[in-house]
Structure formats: structure tokens, C-alpha cells
Design a protein around this motif. Structure first.
Motif, PDB file in Angstrom:
ATOM      1  N   GLY A   1      10.930   2.047  16.924  1.00 33.07           N
ATOM      2  CA  GLY A   1      12.186   1.307  16.802  1.00 33.07           C
ATOM      3  C   GLY A   1      12.280   0.449  15.541  1.00 33.07           C
ATOM      4  N   TYR A   2      11.196   0.356  14.803  1.00 28.21           N
ATOM      5  CA  TYR A   2      11.212  -0.494  13.611  1.00 28.21           C
ATOM      6  C   TYR A   2      11.323   0.362  12.350  1.00 28.21           C
ATOM      7  N   GLY A   3      12.141  -0.091  11.397  1.00 30.26           N
ATOM      8  CA  GLY A   3      12.185   0.611  10.108  1.00 30.26           C
ATOM      9  C   GLY A   3      11.039   0.086   9.266  1.00 30.26           C
ATOM     10  N   ASN A   4      10.892   0.614   8.073  1.00 31.61           N
ATOM     11  CA  ASN A   4       9.908   0.081   7.122  1.00 31.61           C
ATOM     12  C   ASN A   4       8.466  -0.003   7.639  1.00 31.61           C
ATOM     13  N   VAL A   5       8.053   1.006   8.363  1.00 25.46           N
ATOM     14  CA  VAL A   5       6.641   1.035   8.756  1.00 25.46           C
ATOM     15  C   VAL A   5       6.027   2.339   8.249  1.00 25.46           C
ATOM     16  N   PHE A   6       4.919   2.229   7.527  1.00 18.18           N
ATOM     17  CA  PHE A   6       4.170   3.407   7.080  1.00 18.18           C
ATOM     18  C   PHE A   6       3.003   3.603   8.048  1.00 18.18           C
ATOM     19  N   PHE A   7       2.712   4.854   8.388  1.00 18.08           N
ATOM     20  CA  PHE A   7       1.556   5.142   9.253  1.00 18.08           C
ATOM     21  C   PHE A   7       0.605   6.041   8.463  1.00 18.08           C
ATOM     22  N   ILE A   8      -0.568   5.532   8.196  1.00 19.73           N
ATOM     23  CA  ILE A   8      -1.480   6.259   7.316  1.00 19.73           C
ATOM     24  C   ILE A   8      -2.809   6.508   8.038  1.00 19.73           C
ATOM     25  N   ARG A   9      -3.153   7.775   8.215  1.00 15.34           N
ATOM     26  CA  ARG A   9      -4.469   8.070   8.814  1.00 15.34           C
ATOM     27  C   ARG A   9      -5.503   8.139   7.689  1.00 15.34           C
ATOM     28  N   ASP A  10      -6.288   7.099   7.617  1.00 12.06           N
ATOM     29  CA  ASP A  10      -7.288   7.041   6.543  1.00 12.06           C
ATOM     30  C   ASP A  10      -8.264   5.924   6.869  1.00 12.06           C
ATOM     31  N   ARG A  11      -9.273   5.791   6.036  1.00 11.33           N
ATOM     32  CA  ARG A  11     -10.231   4.696   6.200  1.00 11.33           C
ATOM     33  C   ARG A  11      -9.726   3.477   5.435  1.00 11.33           C
ATOM     34  N   PHE A  12      -9.975   2.293   5.997  1.00 12.32           N
ATOM     35  CA  PHE A  12      -9.432   1.100   5.320  1.00 12.32           C
ATOM     36  C   PHE A  12     -10.128   0.786   4.000  1.00 12.32           C
ATOM     37  N   THR A  13     -11.259   1.386   3.741  1.00  2.12           N
ATOM     38  CA  THR A  13     -11.906   1.198   2.434  1.00  2.12           C
ATOM     39  C   THR A  13     -10.949   1.605   1.319  1.00  2.12           C
ATOM     40  N   ARG A  14     -10.059   2.539   1.623  1.00  3.85           N
ATOM     41  CA  ARG A  14      -9.139   3.066   0.604  1.00  3.85           C
ATOM     42  C   ARG A  14      -7.830   2.266   0.540  1.00  3.85           C
ATOM     43  N   ILE A  15      -7.867   1.027   0.971  1.00  5.69           N
ATOM     44  CA  ILE A  15      -6.631   0.229   1.071  1.00  5.69           C
ATOM     45  C   ILE A  15      -5.878   0.147  -0.255  1.00  5.69           C
ATOM     46  N   LYS A  16      -6.624   0.048  -1.358  1.00  2.91           N
ATOM     47  CA  LYS A  16      -5.934  -0.111  -2.657  1.00  2.91           C
ATOM     48  C   LYS A  16      -5.100   1.127  -2.978  1.00  2.91           C
ATOM     49  N   GLU A  17      -5.705   2.301  -2.790  1.00  2.00           N
ATOM     50  CA  GLU A  17      -4.993   3.561  -3.075  1.00  2.00           C
ATOM     51  C   GLU A  17      -3.823   3.721  -2.103  1.00  2.00           C
ATOM     52  N   ILE A  18      -4.052   3.343  -0.835  1.00  2.00           N
ATOM     53  CA  ILE A  18      -3.007   3.505   0.184  1.00  2.00           C
ATOM     54  C   ILE A  18      -1.792   2.633  -0.164  1.00  2.00           C
ATOM     55  N   VAL A  19      -2.064   1.382  -0.505  1.00  2.00           N
ATOM     56  CA  VAL A  19      -0.975   0.454  -0.844  1.00  2.00           C
ATOM     57  C   VAL A  19      -0.203   1.003  -2.050  1.00  2.00           C
ATOM     58  N   ARG A  20      -0.953   1.489  -3.029  1.00  2.00           N
ATOM     59  CA  ARG A  20      -0.299   2.034  -4.231  1.00  2.00           C
ATOM     60  C   ARG A  20       0.547   3.260  -3.864  1.00  2.00           C
ATOM     61  N   ASP A  21      -0.004   4.137  -3.025  1.00  2.00           N
ATOM     62  CA  ASP A  21       0.742   5.345  -2.630  1.00  2.00           C
ATOM     63  C   ASP A  21       2.014   4.996  -1.849  1.00  2.00           C
ATOM     64  N   CYS A  22       2.012   3.846  -1.186  1.00  2.00           N
ATOM     65  CA  CYS A  22       3.217   3.431  -0.458  1.00  2.00           C
ATOM     66  C   CYS A  22       4.225   2.760  -1.404  1.00  2.00           C
ATOM     67  N   GLY A  23       3.837   2.598  -2.653  1.00  2.00           N
ATOM     68  CA  GLY A  23       4.786   2.091  -3.651  1.00  2.00           C
ATOM     69  C   GLY A  23       4.631   0.617  -3.966  1.00  2.00           C
ATOM     70  N   TYR A  24       3.498   0.020  -3.604  1.00  2.00           N
ATOM     71  CA  TYR A  24       3.306  -1.418  -3.854  1.00  2.00           C
ATOM     72  C   TYR A  24       2.056  -1.649  -4.701  1.00  2.00           C
ATOM     73  N   GLU A  25       2.094  -2.700  -5.495  1.00  2.00           N
ATOM     74  CA  GLU A  25       0.918  -3.115  -6.271  1.00  2.00           C
ATOM     75  C   GLU A  25       0.053  -4.026  -5.413  1.00  2.00           C
ATOM     76  N   ARG A  26       0.751  -4.993  -4.789  1.00  2.00           N
ATOM     77  CA  ARG A  26       0.083  -6.027  -4.000  1.00  2.00           C
ATOM     78  C   ARG A  26       0.834  -6.224  -2.693  1.00  2.00           C
ATOM     79  N   VAL A  27       0.193  -6.916  -1.732  1.00  2.00           N
ATOM     80  CA  VAL A  27       0.846  -7.193  -0.448  1.00  2.00           C
ATOM     81  C   VAL A  27       0.669  -8.672  -0.080  1.00  2.00           C
ATOM     82  N   ASP A  28       1.409  -9.129   0.929  1.00  2.00           N
ATOM     83  CA  ASP A  28       1.401 -10.558   1.268  1.00  2.00           C
ATOM     84  C   ASP A  28       0.396 -10.923   2.356  1.00  2.00           C
TER      85      ASP A  28
END
Ligand SMILES: C[S@@+](CC[C@H](N)C(=O)[O-])C[C@H]1O[C@@H](n2cnc3c(N)ncnc32)[C@H](O)[C@@H]1O
Length: 295
Positions: free
Chosen positions: A70-97
Motif C-alpha cells: 500500500g505504500y509508494g516509494n519502496v524499493f525491495f532488494i534481495r541482496d546482502r547488506f554489505t553491498r549497501i553503497k551499490e544498492i543505494v546508488r542503483d536506486c538513484g541516490y548518493e546518500r540517505v538520511d
């Protein structure tokens, strides 16, 4: 399992929300989305935020996707969290809050009849969070040398009777392979006496799960990577359930704070309230540590 059959109570929900410093329109990562409990709490707390949900477990991603449909703006990524930097970049962001990591096992995994995490099930001894990996609990129990089994059960399970359990496993597997959770649980039950409400096989199962999923292996690097993607004033909240995990996080936070960019918000970890522990026994061992990026 359906959504209504799973009641995962997000651990320290209020404390997490308070410490994430959430704001409307922010971008947040739930690096261990699990059943989506914390993620839903975040989405409900602020308006117009974007959430990047990560989990290594395919079932968790499917479950969270349905729960949060029911929520918009949610990405669901099956991956290991070690790859957080690449994941964030692939979702279109440099940094997060803000980033949340809620380590350990989820109710979905524990309650599943076939994943082999629970000593109460008759499932094959599996315990893989990432079902694409090869190593299972069955491989460990049936092939590791006795001394290594004892070491794992001692280190990751803090089980006093680790040597006895390892010896019994090796004796048993010479007769026939140990293949189900129930086989292993009843073997441990013959050695360890029940301590209050805690099942005798709890510690042994925890140790095997940590070894199967190499849970401590990339944790330090993952904390550094998560800190690296934070915006100024962004916060990293980590919930851990085991003293070895907590030590890795504490030391990683200290090293990050020495760089002068990060500030430790919790010199001592926040613990669950007595009321929460009574309501939700899995919060008993939880420790919440919080780090903030200053510049
Ligand atoms: C305690 S549960 C999270 C529960 C979640 N906070 C909720 O409210 O439902 C931990 C989750 O982390 C996931 N996990 C463990 N190690 C991971 C890793 N290295 N990368 C990504 N996810 C991981 C597990 O598959 C599990 O679903």
C-alpha cells in the motif's frame, strides 16, 4: 505462510523510531527488512519518505513486498547488506538520511516449516538465509571435525556443554547422518537440561545459524559501508542480539567516531524495557546502538 499467520513484533519499535531522527521526505534504508515491521513503522511515522528495503532472504522480500504494497516509494532488494553503497546508488541516490540494521533471525524464518531454523520443526537441517548459497547446517553437523563443532557451539552459542554436544554429534553421525532439526534437538536435549523457559537446543541452533550464514564475517565492513552512505545528521541504528555482534558494532562505531565525522549517540546500548521483554521475549538480548554523521 500468510501475512496474518506471522506476528513479528518489531523489537524496540519506539526506541528505533525515536533514534532514527526521521523527517518528512527523507530517504531511509532498512537493511534487514524481514517481515517489514520496522519498515512499516518508519513509513507510517513520516510523510513522503522513500524506503530502500534489503534482505538476503527471498521469502522475506516477498513477504515485505506484500505487506507494504500500500505504500509508494519502496524499493525491495534481495541482496546482502554489505553491498549497501551499490544498492543505494542503483536506486538513484548518493546518500540517505538513515539506515537501520536489525540483525539475527526473523519470525518468518523461525516459523517456516521447511527452512530448518527452529528446533521445534521436523524440517531438514538447513538454516540458510540466502537459499542460493550451498553450505547448510546439515553439511556442518555431518562433516565438520569435532573440535571445530565444539568451538562454534561455544563461541557462537556460548553453550557451556559445547564439547559434550560436539562429541555426541560425531558419535551419532557415525551411525547415520543427522538430517532434521528434530534429530539434532533431541540429541542436544539428552545433554543439556532445560533452563527455565529456554529450550535446551536454543544455543546450539543459534551457533549453527551464525556459522551457516557467516553472520559475523562481513558485519564490520557492513557497518562502515552503512555509515558511508549517510547524509549529514543521518543516523545508523543497529539492533544486535549476541555479545559477539555487539562487540563488533561497538568497536566499528568507535573507529568511525575517531575519524571525527561521526558521533556516537549511545555510549551504552539501549536495552528493551521490562514491559517489552515480558511481551516479546526475543527482545531480551537486544542492544540498540546509534551513530550520527556530523559532516
Ligand atoms: C531480525 S530480522 C529483521 C526483522 C525486521 N526488522 C522486521 O521488523 O520484520 C533479520 C533479517 O535480516 C536478514 N539478514 C541477515 N543477514 C543479512 C545480510 N547479510 N544481508 C541482508 N539481510 C540479512 C535476515 O534474512 C532476516 O530477514
Amino acid at each position: 505462510m500468510t501475512q496474518t499467520e506471522i506476528v513479528h513484533i518489531p523489537v524496540m519499535r519506539g526506541e528505533v523510531l525515536e533514534n532514527m531522527n526521521l523527517r518528512d521526505g527523507g530517504v531511509y534504508v532498512d537493511a534487514t527488512i524481514g517481515t517489514g515491521g520496522h519498515a512499516e513503522a518508519i513509513l507510517e511515522s513520516v510523510r513522503g519518505c522513500t524506503l530502500i528495503g534489503i534482505d538476503v532472504d527471498e521469502d522475506a522480500i516477498a513477504f515485505a513486498r506484500e505487506r507494504l504494497s500500500g505504500y509508494g516509494n519502496v524499493f525491495f532488494i534481495r541482496d546482502r547488506f554489505t553491498r549497501i553503497k551499490e544498492i543505494v546508488r542503483d536506486c538513484g541516490y548518493e546518500r540517505v538520511d538513515g539506515v537501520l540494521m536489525d540483525l539475527g533471525v526473523s519470525t518468518l524464518q523461525l516459523r517456516s516449516e521447511h527452512r530448518g531454523f527452529s528446533f521445534l520443526s521436523n524440517a531438514p537441517l538447513d538454516m540458510r538465509m540466502d537459499t542460493t548459497q550451498r553450505l547448510t547446517a546439515r553439511d556442518i553437523v555431518n562433516t565438520y571435525p569435532e573440535s571445530r563443532l565444539a568451538e562454534i557451539i561455544w563461541r557462537y552459542g556460548e553453550e557451556r556443554l559445547s564439547r559434550k554436544i560436539a562429541r555426541a554429534i560425531v558419535r551419532e553421525r557415525k551411525k547415520k547422518p543427522i538430517t532434521t532439526c528434530r534429530d539434532l534437538a533431541s540429541l542436544v536435549e539428552r545433554i543439556v537440561k532445560r533452563r527455565g523457559r529456554i529450550h535446551p537446543a536454543t544455543r546450539t541452533f543459534q551457533a549453527l545459524r551464525i556459522e551457516v550464514n557467516q553472520e559475523l564475517h562481513e558485519l564490520e565492513r557492513s557497518v562502515f559501508n552503512a555509515a558511508d552512505v549517510l547524509n549529514r545528521d543521518g543516523r545508523l541504528c543497529v539492533l544486535s542480539y549476541h555479545s559477539l555482534e555487539d562487540r563488533i558494532i561497538k568497536n566499528a562505531f568507535k573507529r568511525l567516531a575517531q575519524q571525527g565525522i561521526f558521533r556516537i549517540i549511545t555510549p551504552r546500548p539501549i536495552r528493551a524495557s521490562r514491559e517489552e521483554v515480558l511481551r516479546n521475549p526475543s527482545s531480551r538480548s537486544a542492544k540498540l546502538r546509534v551513530l550520527e554523521r556530523g559532516e
